[in-house]
Design an enzyme around this catalytic site. Structure first.
Site, PDB file in Angstrom:
ATOM      1  N   ARG A 104       0.886  -1.183   0.000  1.00  0.00           N
ATOM      2  CA  ARG A 104       0.000   0.000   0.000  1.00  0.00           C
ATOM      3  C   ARG A 104       0.910   1.214   0.000  1.00  0.00           C
ATOM      4  O   ARG A 104       1.691   1.408   0.935  1.00  0.00           O
ATOM      5  CB  ARG A 104      -0.923  -0.009   1.223  1.00  0.00           C
ATOM      6  CG  ARG A 104      -1.622   1.321   1.398  1.00  0.00           C
ATOM      7  CD  ARG A 104      -2.781   1.279   2.365  1.00  0.00           C
ATOM      8  NE  ARG A 104      -3.937   0.631   1.760  1.00  0.00           N
ATOM      9  CZ  ARG A 104      -5.178   0.733   2.227  1.00  0.00           C
ATOM     10  NH1 ARG A 104      -5.423   1.439   3.315  1.00  0.00           N
ATOM     11  NH2 ARG A 104      -6.178   0.130   1.626  1.00  0.00           N
ATOM     12  N   HIS A 131      -7.100   0.876  -6.670  1.00  0.00           N
ATOM     13  CA  HIS A 131      -7.359  -0.014  -5.528  1.00  0.00           C
ATOM     14  C   HIS A 131      -8.052  -1.289  -6.044  1.00  0.00           C
ATOM     15  O   HIS A 131      -9.229  -1.532  -5.766  1.00  0.00           O
ATOM     16  CB  HIS A 131      -8.244   0.723  -4.517  1.00  0.00           C
ATOM     17  CG  HIS A 131      -8.265   0.121  -3.148  1.00  0.00           C
ATOM     18  ND1 HIS A 131      -7.489  -0.960  -2.777  1.00  0.00           N
ATOM     19  CD2 HIS A 131      -8.997   0.443  -2.042  1.00  0.00           C
ATOM     20  CE1 HIS A 131      -7.733  -1.266  -1.500  1.00  0.00           C
ATOM     21  NE2 HIS A 131      -8.640  -0.431  -1.043  1.00  0.00           N
ATOM     22  N   GLN A 134     -10.027  -3.899  -3.781  1.00  0.00           N
ATOM     23  CA  GLN A 134     -11.342  -3.436  -3.326  1.00  0.00           C
ATOM     24  C   GLN A 134     -12.406  -3.724  -4.386  1.00  0.00           C
ATOM     25  O   GLN A 134     -13.516  -4.147  -4.077  1.00  0.00           O
ATOM     26  CB  GLN A 134     -11.290  -1.930  -3.039  1.00  0.00           C
ATOM     27  CG  GLN A 134     -12.606  -1.373  -2.545  1.00  0.00           C
ATOM     28  CD  GLN A 134     -12.991  -1.901  -1.172  1.00  0.00           C
ATOM     29  OE1 GLN A 134     -12.209  -1.807  -0.240  1.00  0.00           O
ATOM     30  NE2 GLN A 134     -14.179  -2.476  -1.048  1.00  0.00           N
ATOM     31  N   ASP A 219     -16.994   7.495  -2.045  1.00  0.00           N
ATOM     32  CA  ASP A 219     -15.787   7.322  -1.228  1.00  0.00           C
ATOM     33  C   ASP A 219     -15.518   8.671  -0.558  1.00  0.00           C
ATOM     34  O   ASP A 219     -16.171   9.676  -0.880  1.00  0.00           O
ATOM     35  CB  ASP A 219     -14.625   6.911  -2.159  1.00  0.00           C
ATOM     36  CG  ASP A 219     -13.348   6.561  -1.400  1.00  0.00           C
ATOM     37  OD1 ASP A 219     -13.403   6.362  -0.174  1.00  0.00           O
ATOM     38  OD2 ASP A 219     -12.276   6.496  -2.057  1.00  0.00           O
TER      39      ASP A 219
HETATM   40  N1  NVA Z   1      -9.746   6.912  -1.603  1.00  0.00           N
HETATM   41  C1  NVA Z   1      -9.414   6.422  -0.296  1.00  0.00           C
HETATM   42  C2  NVA Z   1      -9.662   4.947  -0.200  1.00  0.00           C
HETATM   43  C3  NVA Z   1      -9.388   4.351   1.148  1.00  0.00           C
HETATM   44  C4  NVA Z   1      -9.615   2.875   1.191  1.00  0.00           C
HETATM   45  C5  NVA Z   1      -7.961   6.752   0.021  1.00  0.00           C
HETATM   46  O1  NVA Z   1      -7.108   6.579  -0.862  1.00  0.00           O
HETATM   47  O2  NVA Z   1      -7.677   7.201   1.131  1.00  0.00           O
HETATM   48  N1   CP Z   2     -11.259  -0.147   2.009  1.00  0.00           N
HETATM   49  C1   CP Z   2     -10.014  -0.203   2.500  1.00  0.00           C
HETATM   50  O1   CP Z   2      -9.044  -0.442   1.779  1.00  0.00           O
HETATM   51  O2   CP Z   2      -9.941  -0.022   3.850  1.00  0.00           O
HETATM   52  P1   CP Z   2      -8.616   0.171   4.722  1.00  0.00           P
HETATM   53  O3   CP Z   2      -8.047   1.514   4.384  1.00  0.00           O
HETATM   54  O4   CP Z   2      -9.098   0.066   6.130  1.00  0.00           O
HETATM   55  O5   CP Z   2      -7.653  -0.925   4.373  1.00  0.00           O
END
Ligand code: NVA
Ligand code: CP
Length: 306
Positions: A104, A131, A134, A219
């Site tokens: 990540r 992502h 997801q 989101d």
């Molecule tokens: N768009 C959000 C998704 C988190 C799972 C982020 O990147 O913070």
């Molecule tokens: N949806 C998702 O990726 O959640 P986290 O940021 O908790 O991993």
């Protein structure tokens, strides 16, 4: 032979992605019936997190344990990555000890660079661009409730961010129509829109996007790394909140999804996650099941295809 990576939904064919979802449903059933299934005994997943996580960390870690293997959490703060050891060097060393690596990160190029030097599969656990894990969970969740998503209408309301980009790739791979409603200046990047052709439509009015939709998604308005913009974004995105009355304009069969974490009262009204049309909790749980299918495919394909 070089390793197979999963950095984007475009790294699999539509048939492979559908097979992953079918397998996710099978593995979920095995787990619900308490059947022990440990094809990844003695296998180890490394998990590099440059950003916070609840679901991604838990689902990969629990998933590896349930499949008979183990997962190791690596934060840049406690590894040499955080002190400037090059990504390529880290990839060579880490992949000599691990069976797969989940990352990540911020820049998507970090994933690409790591994968280029890794002897083992690399999985995108979220980047600033995409992502994909997801979306596997989202597609499994829709399939469980409504069957095939091909030909259906999906609405994305809010920021043209990493999740929105991944919905564009999903529209291509799973063959649905996608309407994106976002404020001016917050559109997904043109390169994502261009590759999707006529399947994806950009509008300004959320009501126009959700009209007749079978699935509505949103989101957060400020993603990880955009904390400094949060206040300004709050104002700009206010007309894009998804609430029950917006869902009323969609198909009577509509489902609502949010990858979570959610900010109740911002991108979703305080009550939306508890509305019967919301399947966000099932969506979160399915991260576990479908990523187990992904780990099996990448680490032990013989089981996956059994
Ligand atoms: N768009 C959000 C998704 C988190 C799972 C982020 O990147 O913070
Ligand atoms: N949806 C998702 O990726 O959640 P986290 O940021 O908790 O991993």
């Amino acid at each position: 032979m070089s390793a197979r990576h999963f950095l984007s939904l475009l790294d699999g064919t539509p048939d492979e992605l559908k097979a992953l979802i079918r397998r996710g449903i099978e593995l979920k059933d095995l787990r619900k019936r308490g059947v022990l299934f440990e094809p990844l005994k003695n296998r180890v997943l490394g998990m590099i997190f440059e950003k916070a996580s609840t679901r991604t960390r838990l689902s990969f870690e629990a998933g590896m344990i349930q499949l008979g293997g183990q997962a190791i959490f690596l934060s840049p703060r406690d590894t040499q990555l955080g002190r400037g050891e090059p990504v390529a060097d880290s990839a060579i060393v880490m992949s000599s000890m691990l069976d797969a690596v989940m990352i990540r990160t911020f820049a998507h190029d970090t994933l690409v660079e790591f994968a280029r030097h890794s002897k083992v599969p690399v999985i995108n656990g979220l980047s600033d661009d995409l992502h994909p894990c997801q979306l596997l969970a989202d597609m499994q969740t829709f399939h469980e409730s409504r069957g095939d998503i091909a030909g259906k209408k999906v609405a994305w309301v809010g920021d043209g961010n990493n999740m929105c980009n991944t919905y564009i790739e999903a529209a291509m791979q799973f063959d649905f129509e996608l309407a994106i409603a976002c404020p001016e200046g917050y559109e997904p990047e043109a390169r994502f829109l261009t590759q999707a052709g006529g399947r994806v439509r950009l509008v300004r009015d959320p009501r126009e996007a959700v009209a007749g939709a079978h699935l509505v998604c949103t989101d957060v308005w400020a993603s990880m790394g955009q904390e400094g913009e949060a206040e300004a974004r709050l104002e700009r995105f206010r007309p894009y909140q998804v609430d029950c009355s917006l869902l009323d304009l969609a198909s009577p069969e509509v489902l609502f999804m949010h990858c979570l974490p959610a900010h109740r009262g911002e991108e979703v009204s305080c009550d939306l996650l508890d509305d019967p049309r919301s399947i966000a909790w099932e969506q979160a749980e399915n991260r576990l099941h479908v990523q187990k299918a992904l780990l099996e495919l990448l680490i032990e394909p013989a089981y996956h295809h059994a």
